[in-house]
Design a protein around this motif. Sequence first.
Motif, PDB file in Angstrom:
ATOM      1  N   HIS A  18       5.737   3.148   4.601  1.00 59.87           N
ATOM      2  CA  HIS A  18       6.112   4.551   4.437  1.00 59.87           C
ATOM      3  C   HIS A  18       7.132   4.920   5.504  1.00 59.87           C
ATOM      4  O   HIS A  18       7.032   4.507   6.653  1.00 59.87           O
ATOM      5  CB  HIS A  18       4.894   5.466   4.572  1.00 59.87           C
ATOM      6  N   SER A  22      10.467   7.552   1.952  1.00 59.75           N
ATOM      7  CA  SER A  22       9.458   7.243   0.941  1.00 59.75           C
ATOM      8  C   SER A  22       9.104   8.477   0.128  1.00 59.75           C
ATOM      9  O   SER A  22       9.003   9.583   0.663  1.00 59.75           O
ATOM     10  CB  SER A  22       8.185   6.700   1.592  1.00 59.75           C
ATOM     11  N   ARG A  26       1.621   6.557  -2.457  1.00 58.19           N
ATOM     12  CA  ARG A  26       1.300   5.223  -1.942  1.00 58.19           C
ATOM     13  C   ARG A  26       2.485   4.296  -2.132  1.00 58.19           C
ATOM     14  O   ARG A  26       3.508   4.677  -2.696  1.00 58.19           O
ATOM     15  CB  ARG A  26       0.043   4.658  -2.592  1.00 58.19           C
ATOM     16  N   LEU A  27       2.315   3.063  -1.662  1.00 57.57           N
ATOM     17  CA  LEU A  27       3.374   2.057  -1.733  1.00 57.57           C
ATOM     18  C   LEU A  27       3.196   1.178  -2.976  1.00 57.57           C
ATOM     19  O   LEU A  27       2.112   1.120  -3.552  1.00 57.57           O
ATOM     20  CB  LEU A  27       3.333   1.193  -0.476  1.00 57.57           C
ATOM     21  N   TRP A  57       4.955   6.342  -6.608  1.00 67.88           N
ATOM     22  CA  TRP A  57       5.903   5.849  -5.606  1.00 67.88           C
ATOM     23  C   TRP A  57       7.286   5.725  -6.224  1.00 67.88           C
ATOM     24  O   TRP A  57       7.436   5.572  -7.428  1.00 67.88           O
ATOM     25  CB  TRP A  57       5.467   4.538  -4.962  1.00 67.88           C
ATOM     26  N   GLU A  59      10.751   3.632  -4.848  1.00 67.36           N
ATOM     27  CA  GLU A  59      11.274   2.768  -3.783  1.00 67.36           C
ATOM     28  C   GLU A  59      12.546   2.055  -4.223  1.00 67.36           C
ATOM     29  O   GLU A  59      12.733   1.769  -5.406  1.00 67.36           O
ATOM     30  CB  GLU A  59      10.240   1.705  -3.384  1.00 67.36           C
TER      31      GLU A  59
END
Length: 73
Positions: A18, A22, A26-27, A57, A59
Amino acid sequence: MRQYSVVKIKSLKKDFTHSEKSIGSRLPKVGDVGTIVEVYGEAFDIECSDKNGITIWLELFEPDDANLELLYI
């Protein structure tokens, strides 16, 4: 892979952490399914959301960050 393709994470080669960049609760983890929302040459943003469309998420993935399975184009 192109914009709006749906992919599944088969394995992760990078430890995501994070940061102020982000987005979400969560990731990424193995088994997650997400949509490529933007493409930057060989890198792309992938978003995983829940059944209500809420972002779990979002990313940036570089080519060597994960093994991805293309589910839908």
